[in-house]
Write an enzyme that holds these catalytic residues in place. Structure first.
Site, PDB file in Angstrom:
ATOM      1  N   SER A  89      -8.343  15.030 -26.783  1.00 11.51           N
ATOM      2  CA  SER A  89      -9.761  15.130 -26.456  1.00 11.51           C
ATOM      3  C   SER A  89     -10.635  13.866 -27.088  1.00 11.51           C
ATOM      4  CB  SER A  89     -10.480  16.504 -26.490  1.00 11.51           C
ATOM      5  OG  SER A  89      -9.695  17.277 -27.589  1.00 11.51           O
ATOM      6  N   LYS A 114       0.890  13.251 -32.556  1.00 10.34           N
ATOM      7  CA  LYS A 114       0.915  12.816 -31.302  1.00 10.34           C
ATOM      8  C   LYS A 114       1.738  11.534 -30.933  1.00 10.34           C
ATOM      9  CE  LYS A 114      -3.297  14.839 -29.078  1.00 10.34           C
ATOM     10  NZ  LYS A 114      -2.747  16.051 -28.458  1.00 10.34           N
ATOM     11  N   ASN A 159     -10.872  23.075 -20.601  1.00 11.40           N
ATOM     12  CA  ASN A 159     -10.548  24.482 -20.776  1.00 11.40           C
ATOM     13  C   ASN A 159     -11.443  25.390 -20.402  1.00 11.40           C
ATOM     14  OD1 ASN A 159      -9.295  26.591 -22.346  1.00 11.40           O
ATOM     15  ND2 ASN A 159     -10.278  26.562 -24.124  1.00 11.40           N
ATOM     16  N   ASP A 192       7.967  23.179 -26.656  1.00 11.14           N
ATOM     17  CA  ASP A 192       7.294  23.575 -28.010  1.00 11.14           C
ATOM     18  C   ASP A 192       8.121  23.436 -28.881  1.00 11.14           C
ATOM     19  OD1 ASP A 192       4.017  24.783 -28.157  1.00 11.14           O
ATOM     20  OD2 ASP A 192       5.413  24.801 -29.939  1.00 11.14           O
ATOM     21  N   VAL A 208      -0.106  18.754 -27.672  1.00 12.17           N
ATOM     22  CA  VAL A 208       0.105  19.097 -28.918  1.00 12.17           C
ATOM     23  C   VAL A 208      -0.998  19.027 -29.800  1.00 12.17           C
ATOM     24  CG1 VAL A 208       2.557  18.388 -28.923  1.00 12.17           C
ATOM     25  CG2 VAL A 208       0.992  17.063 -30.314  1.00 12.17           C
ATOM     26  N   TYR A 234     -18.331  18.540 -12.451  1.00 19.61           N
ATOM     27  CA  TYR A 234     -17.026  19.406 -12.487  1.00 19.61           C
ATOM     28  C   TYR A 234     -16.499  19.732 -13.960  1.00 19.61           C
ATOM     29  CZ  TYR A 234     -15.899  17.367  -7.810  1.00 19.61           C
ATOM     30  OH  TYR A 234     -15.940  17.203  -6.447  1.00 19.61           O
ATOM     31  N   GLU A 292      -4.128  18.168 -32.330  1.00 17.50           N
ATOM     32  CA  GLU A 292      -5.098  16.747 -32.071  1.00 17.50           C
ATOM     33  C   GLU A 292      -4.999  16.282 -33.400  1.00 17.50           C
ATOM     34  OE1 GLU A 292      -6.334  15.944 -29.452  1.00 17.50           O
ATOM     35  OE2 GLU A 292      -8.065  14.740 -29.897  1.00 17.50           O
ATOM     36  N   MET A 322      -3.908  24.819 -23.871  1.00 22.81           N
ATOM     37  CA  MET A 322      -4.185  23.615 -22.906  1.00 22.81           C
ATOM     38  C   MET A 322      -2.783  23.491 -22.277  1.00 22.81           C
ATOM     39  SD  MET A 322      -7.180  23.053 -22.958  1.00 22.81           S
ATOM     40  CE  MET A 322      -7.299  21.670 -21.881  1.00 22.81           C
ATOM     41  N   ASP A 373     -19.019  13.475  -3.566  1.00 25.32           N
ATOM     42  CA  ASP A 373     -17.789  14.054  -3.658  1.00 25.32           C
ATOM     43  C   ASP A 373     -16.618  13.249  -2.623  1.00 25.32           C
ATOM     44  OD1 ASP A 373     -15.820  16.061  -4.667  1.00 25.32           O
ATOM     45  OD2 ASP A 373     -15.939  17.105  -2.619  1.00 25.32           O
ATOM     46  N   GLU A 421     -10.053  14.114 -16.436  1.00 29.05           N
ATOM     47  CA  GLU A 421     -10.174  12.597 -16.607  1.00 29.05           C
ATOM     48  C   GLU A 421      -8.867  11.971 -16.652  1.00 29.05           C
ATOM     49  OE1 GLU A 421     -13.881  11.604 -19.220  1.00 29.05           O
ATOM     50  OE2 GLU A 421     -13.134  13.379 -19.961  1.00 29.05           O
ATOM     51  N   HIS A 474      -6.949  14.083 -19.427  1.00 28.82           N
ATOM     52  CA  HIS A 474      -7.942  14.963 -20.310  1.00 28.82           C
ATOM     53  C   HIS A 474      -8.316  16.239 -19.236  1.00 28.82           C
ATOM     54  CE1 HIS A 474     -12.000  15.854 -22.634  1.00 28.82           C
ATOM     55  NE2 HIS A 474     -10.894  16.785 -22.860  1.00 28.82           N
ATOM     56  N   ASN A 532     -17.067  13.510 -22.661  1.00 30.57           N
ATOM     57  CA  ASN A 532     -17.741  14.086 -24.085  1.00 30.57           C
ATOM     58  C   ASN A 532     -18.449  13.013 -24.667  1.00 30.57           C
ATOM     59  OD1 ASN A 532     -16.420  16.483 -24.395  1.00 30.57           O
ATOM     60  ND2 ASN A 532     -14.742  15.714 -25.017  1.00 30.57           N
TER      61      ASN A 532
HETATM   62  N1  LIG Z   1      -8.592  23.821 -26.432  1.00 30.92           N
HETATM   63  C1  LIG Z   1      -9.389  22.859 -25.818  1.00 30.92           C
HETATM   64  O1  LIG Z   1     -10.667  23.262 -25.507  1.00 30.92           O
HETATM   65  C2  LIG Z   1      -9.168  21.688 -25.553  1.00 30.92           C
HETATM   66  C3  LIG Z   1      -9.534  21.082 -24.367  1.00 30.92           C
HETATM   67  C4  LIG Z   1      -9.301  19.606 -23.995  1.00 30.92           C
HETATM   68  C5  LIG Z   1      -8.311  18.934 -24.772  1.00 30.92           C
HETATM   69  N2  LIG Z   1      -7.554  19.528 -25.738  1.00 30.92           N
HETATM   70  C6  LIG Z   1      -6.649  18.875 -26.410  1.00 30.92           C
HETATM   71  O2  LIG Z   1      -5.514  19.545 -26.107  1.00 30.92           O
HETATM   72  C7  LIG Z   1      -4.563  19.357 -27.336  1.00 30.92           C
HETATM   73  C8  LIG Z   1      -3.952  20.830 -27.389  1.00 30.92           C
HETATM   74  O3  LIG Z   1      -4.870  21.807 -27.702  1.00 30.92           O
HETATM   75  P1  LIG Z   1      -4.655  23.104 -27.691  1.00 30.92           P
HETATM   76  O4  LIG Z   1      -6.122  23.769 -27.795  1.00 30.92           O
HETATM   77  O5  LIG Z   1      -3.904  23.591 -26.623  1.00 30.92           O
HETATM   78  O6  LIG Z   1      -3.927  23.444 -29.028  1.00 30.92           O
HETATM   79  P2  LIG Z   1      -2.834  24.740 -29.429  1.00 30.92           P
HETATM   80  O7  LIG Z   1      -2.991  24.557 -31.000  1.00 30.92           O
HETATM   81  O8  LIG Z   1      -3.202  25.939 -28.818  1.00 30.92           O
HETATM   82  O9  LIG Z   1      -1.693  24.453 -28.961  1.00 30.92           O
HETATM   83  C9  LIG Z   1      -0.776  23.250 -29.473  1.00 30.92           C
HETATM   84  C10 LIG Z   1       0.836  23.496 -29.313  1.00 30.92           C
HETATM   85  O10 LIG Z   1       1.535  22.421 -29.610  1.00 30.92           O
HETATM   86  C11 LIG Z   1       2.494  22.884 -30.238  1.00 30.92           C
HETATM   87  N3  LIG Z   1       3.221  21.654 -30.851  1.00 30.92           N
HETATM   88  C12 LIG Z   1       2.805  21.142 -32.037  1.00 30.92           C
HETATM   89  N4  LIG Z   1       3.736  20.035 -32.420  1.00 30.92           N
HETATM   90  C13 LIG Z   1       4.517  20.073 -31.533  1.00 30.92           C
HETATM   91  C14 LIG Z   1       5.601  19.199 -31.178  1.00 30.92           C
HETATM   92  N5  LIG Z   1       6.224  18.270 -31.985  1.00 30.92           N
HETATM   93  N6  LIG Z   1       6.391  19.393 -30.008  1.00 30.92           N
HETATM   94  C15 LIG Z   1       6.037  20.217 -28.929  1.00 30.92           C
HETATM   95  N7  LIG Z   1       4.889  21.202 -29.295  1.00 30.92           N
HETATM   96  C16 LIG Z   1       4.311  21.269 -30.357  1.00 30.92           C
HETATM   97  C17 LIG Z   1       2.167  24.036 -31.296  1.00 30.92           C
HETATM   98  O11 LIG Z   1       3.214  24.863 -31.480  1.00 30.92           O
HETATM   99  C18 LIG Z   1       1.256  24.771 -30.243  1.00 30.92           C
HETATM  100  O12 LIG Z   1       1.782  25.704 -29.371  1.00 30.92           O
HETATM  101  C19 LIG Z   1      -5.416  18.754 -28.349  1.00 30.92           C
HETATM  102  O13 LIG Z   1      -4.870  17.454 -28.208  1.00 30.92           O
HETATM  103  C20 LIG Z   1      -6.670  19.036 -27.852  1.00 30.92           C
HETATM  104  O14 LIG Z   1      -7.421  18.214 -28.554  1.00 30.92           O
HETATM  105  C21 LIG Z   1      -7.972  20.774 -26.244  1.00 30.92           C
END
Ligand SMILES: NC(=O)c1ccc[n+]([C@@H]2O[C@H](COP(=O)([O-])OP(=O)(O)OC[C@H]3O[C@@H](n4cnc5c(N)ncnc54)[C@H](O)[C@@H]3O)[C@@H](O)[C@H]2O)c1
Length: 716
Positions: A431, A409, A455, A345, A402, A661, A404, A326, A297, A464, A452, A502
């Protein structure tokens, strides 16, 4: 001057009172390394020999009092035999007891943090006065150890068995109010008057108003409670400690046992018993791993310091794109740690959800009295929900979170880039999507990297920071600094499918899939891996991550590393997915989830899982625990070695810390690379060879074979 050394000095003040001062030269803190201990010994001899000394106060010339032993010396020291380690403790204790036995009253002025050996030093004084701002504790159990400089001897004799067990077995760091309530210190004063208060206390002893010898004597004798009462106290607290710590963490229970063992002894005999017990715990694999973890650490923090030195930009205003699970979490975390954040959003409803989540998390803190309502209001006001890009020209760092989807993106990132000022940094929380490929949509790919989060963001300590092909050092520096600023532990990695965590986690799930294919029971596998030390077994973990998310990521990994991660059978998680069993998020995956009384999901067994997977797996049979562990752990361990080989991660320390972590790798095993070390590179390669017929994820990487041939390990 009575004595002047590199770490300790002793000087005669007025009225025959001497000040023994800890001030380790060339360091920002005081710690008990070899030099300090040697110096203290000489200073005590000098104090003893000086007939003018009528009393002693112990002080620190640093902001801290003494932070504890020098843990960097532990690795080599603990390679010695038990006898040698015990001998080292006894030698240190002779210095401490020589001080305790000075024929004059002694008072310690605890001005700042006094942990481990630091508090043990204070305990050798007749009295302790503590600054209201200081903190004290005996955290040795966190390193798989217990106090070895007399802490287990003096604490129960000073504050009673129950309190001593709590202080030592839980290893907490406590503020002044708790320290005085439990009797660890005798007075608490404001910092400005601390030194004078200590001097006055010595004077009162000298004037005969306070009997310091009576107080001292409490520490020299056996425990004074009747034997029966002592036994009861140890038994009740021991049972509690055993249950709290669990079998994988033996140190707290060993501490209770050693305290019980020497309860009937006078000080010097008790110290010998403590030294023997300490040497035993120091030789446990848990102590090796936890000391290693502490050092890893520290090493990671140093590495991150170097990244930041490349020149991090300002971090006065952040923004997050997407207010989902997220995005909402990131907004909360940023605001909570004091960096205002705009949360953008495309849907009003999503913004409401994001704000509700932050409000819920803050309300919880208020309920637990960790925050007041005013601070909650102030924190919430630092999150600005919006549907447009107004004020984005004032933002220093933007995290995109936003959906995935690479196309979405890229267009969102390019759109945001157009609104930003020069030099602002963009990051994606993807991710699975390549950072280098996302960067192709941008005009300034050098200002872009991955960030990264895991959750739930508020709970998971890892971030990351992913360097794409064109990411600049300044971008990495700024994102590392931002992650630290919002209370996370960043690990910098290079871009590849799955990044580091991952990429290493999915072969582990691959191992699980093969075990299932061959007839293992998912509940049995979960049980074995939980006993191994994981917070949850692989089936349960997949349910928590989300089976849909997992299946999607597994596909990405299979495309990225087809030679190892493309499997020729139908994986049980795909079966779950096809049956719309997404895990905790929709109430059923491998397990079923019901709400408990507190509204939290409770895992229950669901027999239909067996019916669903039956056509795809061999007849159910029992697997030996060792085989389950080998078949689960080898794929994770070989892949993390490949990440080192491929320079995805810079050092073994960063690799191990990321897994601890990020996915809760059992800390007492120190991380996957230290786990390989604990088995031995040669033995681990042999284990890989034994299972290599199962597929590429079991094959020993070249680096490991080379290390086996040369007899090397990842950590010295
Ligand atoms: N959920 C997980 O466990 C986790 C973990 C790590 C990374 N991630 C990554 O984080 C990102 C978000 O995941 P999430 O689980 O929060 O998804 P989610 O579906 O809960 O949220 C996505 C949000 O993005 C918004 N959105 C869509 N298009 C948009 C735009 N053009 N401008 C602004 N907002 C927009 C949607 O309205 C929604 O509120 C993804 O890339 C996911 O892979 C998720």
């Amino acid at each position: 001057m009575i004595y002047s050394g590199k770490a300790v000095s002793a000087q005669l003040l007025d009225d025959g009172i001497a000040e023994l001062k800890f001030d380790l030269q060339g360091e920002s803190v005081n710690k008990f390394n070899r030099d300090t201990m040697e110096d203290l010994g000489k200073a005590v001899d000098a104090l003893k020999a000086d007939s003018k000394v009528k009393g002693v106060i112990v002080t620190s010339g640093k902001e801290v009092f003494i932070v504890g032993a020098d843990i960097t010396e532990f690795t080599d020291m603990f390679k010695q035999t038990e006898e040698e380690i015990a001998g080292w403790c006894i030698k240190a204790n002779q210095v401490f007891t020589a001080f305790e036995d000075l024929p004059v009253p002694t008072v310690c002025a605890i001005n700042g943090i006094a942990l481990g050996g630091g508090l043990e030093m204070a305990l050798t004084c007749d009295f302790r006065v503590m600054s209201s701002q200081a903190q004290v504790g005996l955290p040795e159990v966190k390193l798989g150890l217990f106090p070895g400089f007399g802490g287990t001897v003096r604490m129960p004799r000073l504050i009673g068995v129950d309190n001593a067990v709590e202080w030592i077995a839980a290893g907490g760091q406590h503020r002044a109010d708790k320290a005085i309530k439990d009797g660890v210190v005798d007075a608490v004063v404001e910092p400005a008057v601390l030194r004078d208060a200590a001097i006055n206390l010595v004077k009162e002893c000298l004037a005969g108003k306070i009997d310091h010898m009576a107080k001292r004597n409490e520490k020299l004798v056996a425990l004074t409670l009747p034997a029966m009462e002592n036994m009861m106290a140890f038994q009740t607290s021991g049972a509690f400690v055993a249950q709290q710590a669990g079998k994988n963490y033996p140190a707290p229970m060993a501490a209770v046992n050693v305290m019980q063992q020497h309860a009937t002894m006078t000080r010097d005999k008790a110290l010998e018993a403590e030294a023997k017990g300490f040497a035993k715990v120091a030789k446990t694999p848990q102590a090796t791993a936890l000391v290693g973890l502490f050092l890893a650490d520290q090493a990671v923090k140093k590495t991150n310091g170097k990244f930041v030195k490349a020149g991090a930009g300002d971090l006065n205003q952040a923004a997050v794109l997407g207010a989902g699970i997220m995005g909402g979490g990131i907004a909360y975390q940023s605001a909570f740690k004091g960096t205002p954040i705009i949360m953008k959003d495309i849907a009003d409803k999503a913004l409401d959800l994001g704000m509700n989540e932050a409000t819920k998390l803050l309300a919880k803190r208020v309920d637990r009295k960790k925050m007041d309502a005013a601070k909650m209001g102030k924190t919430l006001s630092m999150i600005r929900p919006t549907l447009n890009y107004g004020d984005f020209d004032n933002v220093d760092v933007v995290v995109e979170a936003v959906v995935e989807n690479a196309k979405i993106k890229q267009s969102v990132l390019a759109e945001a880039e157009g609104k930003l000022k020069d030099g602002a940094i963009l990051a994606s929380n993807t991710s699975t999507i390549s950072i280098t490929s996302l960067a192709t949509a941008l005009k300034k790919p050098e200002n872009f990297a991955g960030m990264h989060f895991f959750n739930p963001v508020s709970m998971m300590p890892l971030v990351e920071v992913i360097r794409g092909e064109k990411t600049s050092d300044t971008t990495v520096a700024t994102l590392v600094k931002y992650a630290q600023k919002i209370g996370k532990n960043p690990i910098v990695v290079n871009d590849c499918p799955g990044f580091l965590v991952n990429r290493v986690l999915f072969p582990y799930f691959g191992g699980f899939g093969m075990l299932m294919r061959d007839g293992a029971d998912f509940q049995a596998v979960d049980k074995v891996m939980e006993k191994f030390g994981w917070p949850m077994g692989p089936a349960y973990l997949m349910d928590v991550v989300g089976i849909d998310t997992g299946v999607h990521a597994a596909q990405v990994m299979a495309e990225g590393f087809p030679e190892r991660m493309q499997y020729d059978f139908k994986d049980v998680s795909t079966v779950m997915f096809e049956n719309e069993r997404y895990g905790q998020k929709n109430g059923v995956g491998f397990y079923k989830y019901e709400e408990d009384k507190k509204g939290k999901p409770k895992k229950v067994v669901d027999d239909t899982t067996y019916d669903l997977i039956k056509p795809h797996v061999a007849e159910r049979k029992e697997f030996d625990a060792d085989e389950v562990i080998a078949r689960m752990m080898i794929p994770m361990c070989t892949e993390i070695v490949r990440c080192l080989e491929d320079n995805i991660v810079g050092t073994a320390a960063e690799a191990d810390m990321a897994m601890i972590y990020g996915v809760g790798f059992p800390p007492f095993r120190g991380g996957p690379l230290r786990y390989i070390d604990s088995i031995g590179a040669k033995e681990f390669v042999a284990l890989c060879d034994k299972y290599a017929h199962l597929g590429g994820i079991y094959e020993a990487p070249q680096l490991l074979k080379d290390m086996a041939a040369k007899g090397q390990s990842f950590f010295g």
